[in-house]
Structure formats: C-alpha cells, structure tokens
Design a protein around this motif. Structure first.
Motif, PDB file in Angstrom:
ATOM      1  N   ASP A 134      76.540  67.618  63.841  1.00 33.29           N
ATOM      2  CA  ASP A 134      75.646  66.899  64.756  1.00 33.29           C
ATOM      3  C   ASP A 134      75.488  67.644  66.075  1.00 33.29           C
ATOM      4  OD1 ASP A 134      75.200  64.890  62.945  1.00 33.29           O
ATOM      5  OD2 ASP A 134      76.721  63.539  63.756  1.00 33.29           O
ATOM      6  N   TRP A 137      73.244  70.648  65.465  1.00 30.39           N
ATOM      7  CA  TRP A 137      71.857  70.243  65.255  1.00 30.39           C
ATOM      8  C   TRP A 137      71.179  69.906  66.584  1.00 30.39           C
ATOM      9  CZ3 TRP A 137      67.954  71.038  62.552  1.00 30.39           C
ATOM     10  CH2 TRP A 137      66.908  70.133  62.377  1.00 30.39           C
ATOM     11  N   LYS A 138      71.883  69.187  67.454  1.00 31.46           N
ATOM     12  CA  LYS A 138      71.320  68.870  68.776  1.00 31.46           C
ATOM     13  C   LYS A 138      71.105  70.140  69.589  1.00 31.46           C
ATOM     14  CE  LYS A 138      73.303  64.212  69.153  1.00 31.46           C
ATOM     15  NZ  LYS A 138      74.259  63.337  69.879  1.00 31.46           N
TER      16      LYS A 138
END
Length: 383
Positions: A134, A137-138
């Motif tokens: 996560d 991805w950010k």
C-alpha cells in the motif's frame, strides 16, 4: 553442430556468456529456469556449410529460388524470431516476478490503467525499499501526479485567441461550444467570436452557425475569399476568439496548409484535442501532426467513454504537454472542468480497477515488460 550449456544467475548474464563464448551468430535452442535459482541456456553455433565445386563436366547452374519459396522462408524466419522473443519476454517477466514480487504487482496495476511500459519502469525506479504494498502504491501514484503536467488556471477567463486542433471526432466543436457558452453566461455575448477554418464540410459551418445564433455571438468562416489573417484582424476588438479547425488526415495537403497558417499566427494559442478513447498510436499521430503548428497545451476529451487513461497521460508526460481541460460528456456547458493532476490520476485508477476485474493477459504483460529490456534482445540478435 557445437552445443553449449550455459548456467547463469539470470537471463542477462546467460546471454552475455553465450555471446562471449559462441559469438554473435549463436542460436538459442532452449531455456529454462532452475529450481535452485538461475537459468539454463542451450546454445549452438552451426558450422558454415561446405560448398563443393562441381566438376566441369557435371557443372550446372545453381537452382533458382522462386518468390513463393523466398516468401515462405521469410515467414518461417519471422515465426522463429517471434517465438524466441516471446520466450525471452516470458523468462524476463518470470525472473522479475520472482525476484521483485511487490514491484510486479505494481506493474500489473499500472498495466491495467493503460500505463505503457516505459513510464511504468520510470515510476518503479523511484520506489524506496522496506515499504508495504500500500505504501509503495501510494508513492507510485504520487509520483504520477507530480509528473503529470497541467496548466492549473483557466486561460479562457483571461481572454485571447485559441485554436483547437485534432482528429475528426475528437470533440473540438463540442469543447468550443462548452467554453463559449460558459463565457457568455458569465460575461455576455458581445466580446465573443467563433471562427472555423473547416471549409470542407458544410455540416461544420452549420453547426458553428447554429451555436452562434443560440449564443448571439459572431461567426466567421475562413475560406478562399476570407483569409485567416484578415478574419482575425477584423475580430481584434473581441475579448475571446475560439477557432475551430478541420480534422483532416496528416498527409492531406490542406491539413498542412491549415497548420502552417496557424503557426504563422503567434498571437494564437494552439491546443490539441486528444480523445481518451483512442489508442496510443492514434494519440501520438495526432500530437505529431498538430505539433508542427507549435501546440502549447492539450485538452483530454471523452473521459466518460474511455476504458483506460494511461496512454493519454503518458503522452502528456513524455511530451511535457500541459493539460488545460478535461471533458466527460455531451452536456453543454456542464461536462468540462479544469484539469487537475490528482483528479486525472484518480480517474485513471478507477478505470484501472474495472480493467483489473478482467483477467490480465499474461502474454501482453510479458511482451510489455520484455520490450523494456533491450539489452537481452540485443544479445540474442533480435534488435
């Protein structure tokens, strides 16, 4: 025939070793990944055939090869080349997935968004180690937002002369209608004029004339009797002039003439209208054609109909082409907005999630990834 077994930690090292030991003429017979890690490559260097000279009595002219036979040989060589390249792409992707599983997941997500391989690789190089999926991805999406050029303000409000270029069906006239209507609603019709250089389609004239009658604004047509210079000069007292152009093929002589006329008008801001529903090749061809007129920015249209946005966003990043507006429907003047990088990326992610619901073709992923590994292809003699 000389056979050589090569064991190496990865395909790049194996192919380099093949070239060093067997030379540039080596052919790859087989490849496989080893359970213990690394790869095994079987290569060969076939000796050149020995051609015996016929005796004088038995001398005959060498048999000629027909065009059909030559075509079959070329087709077979092309098939072999394609199969070998597919195999190399597969090995490159398998190695990438096993060694960098987190990055492979990110690559698949970007691919679902339509992001081309060259941009995916650039985004992945900025990943910092020791982060969760996560977090990575950010970070990747943040990098994409920063890389995406947008104008950031509404130039129509400041007034000026703006020409809209692009292929047929891109949404040039509809975008002009939205911008003109919005301006008239805020400032009135007295300072607005519409111009068209499309003297090839009667429907184009009528569409703009109808809009002009509805809004109560001046409409001018550039043709053999009315030059662009004279037309723009006569409208010099207008605060806002919007110029519609003909969407002609790049090789059409009138298209080049039209672009040359616009390029010779430095006071005119030229914007290319890019439909997000088009494939990468179409978008690039549109930009290449219109760039000869000194295009300074773009408008992304048909976002409501697009399946992916990656190709369009990649083009603006690659060419440093600021996005001014985005359009997402036919409603006038509502379905248009100032382009914002974060909003465009958010829309691209949403569309990518829809695409991710459909199983991604592994062969397409492998080809896309393999196309970004030129060193391996050169070693194998495929480049």
């Amino acid at each position: 025939m000389q056979l050589k077994k090569i064991l190496a930690k990865d395909m790049r090292q194996a192919l380099l070793q093949v070239r060093e030991e067997l030379g540039e003429d080596a052919a790859i017979l087989s490849t496989r990944s080893l359970a213990t890690g690394g790869v095994e490559v079987i290569a060969t260097l076939s000796p050149a055939p020995v051609v015996k000279k016929p005796t004088e009595a038995a001398a005959v002219p060498p048999p000629s090869v027909s065009k059909a036979e030559m075509g079959a040989m070329r087709s077979e060589l092309h098939s072999i080349r394609t199969l070998l390249q597919q195999r190399l792409n597969g090995l490159a992707w398998e190695q990438f997935s096993s060694q960098s599983p987190l990055q492979a997941v990110i690559w698949e997500r970007l691919s679902a968004m339509g992001v081309p391989g060259f941009l995916s690789r650039q985004l992945l190089t900025a990943i910092k180690p020791g982060k969760t999926l996560d977090q990575v991805w950010k970070q990747v999406l943040g990098s994409l937002v920063k890389a995406l050029p947008v104008l950031g303000h509404d130039p129509i409000e400041q007034g000026g002369v703006f020409a809209f270029l692009g292929p047929t069906g891109a949404g040039k006239t509809t975008t002009i209608a939205k911008l003109a209507t919005r301006y008239v609603l805020q400032h009135g019709p007295q300072d607005v004029a519409l111009v068209t250089t499309d003297s090839f389609r009667l429907a184009a004239h009528e569409q703009l004339r109808t809009l002009g009658r509805i809004l109560g604004v001046s409409v001018r047509i550039v043709d053999n009797q009315h030059s662009l210079d004279d037309t723009l000069e006569s409208l010099g007292h207008k605060q806002l002039v919007l110029v519609d152009t003909a969407g002609l093929p790049s090789h059409h002589p009138e298209q080049q003439r039209q672009l040359t006329l616009l390029r010779d008008q430095p006071q005119v801001q030229k914007w290319v209208v890019l439909p997000a529903t088009s494939q990468a090749q179409v978008l690039r061809a549109a930009w290449k054609t219109c760039s000869t007129a000194d295009v300074s920015a773009c408008i992304l249209t048909h976002l409501d109909e697009a399946c992916v946005l990656g190709d369009a966003l990649a083009l603006t990043i690659e060419r440093d082409l600021p996005v001014v507006y985005e359009t997402f429907g036919q409603s006038i003047p509502d379905d248009i907005a100032l382009a914002q990088a974060s909003a465009l990326v958010k829309r691209a992610v949403a569309l990518g999630r829809r695409q991710a619901a459909v199983p991604v073709e592994k062969e397409r992923l492998m080809t896309e990834y393999g196309s970004q590994s030129p060193a391996e292809l050169r070693v194998a003699g495929l480049n």
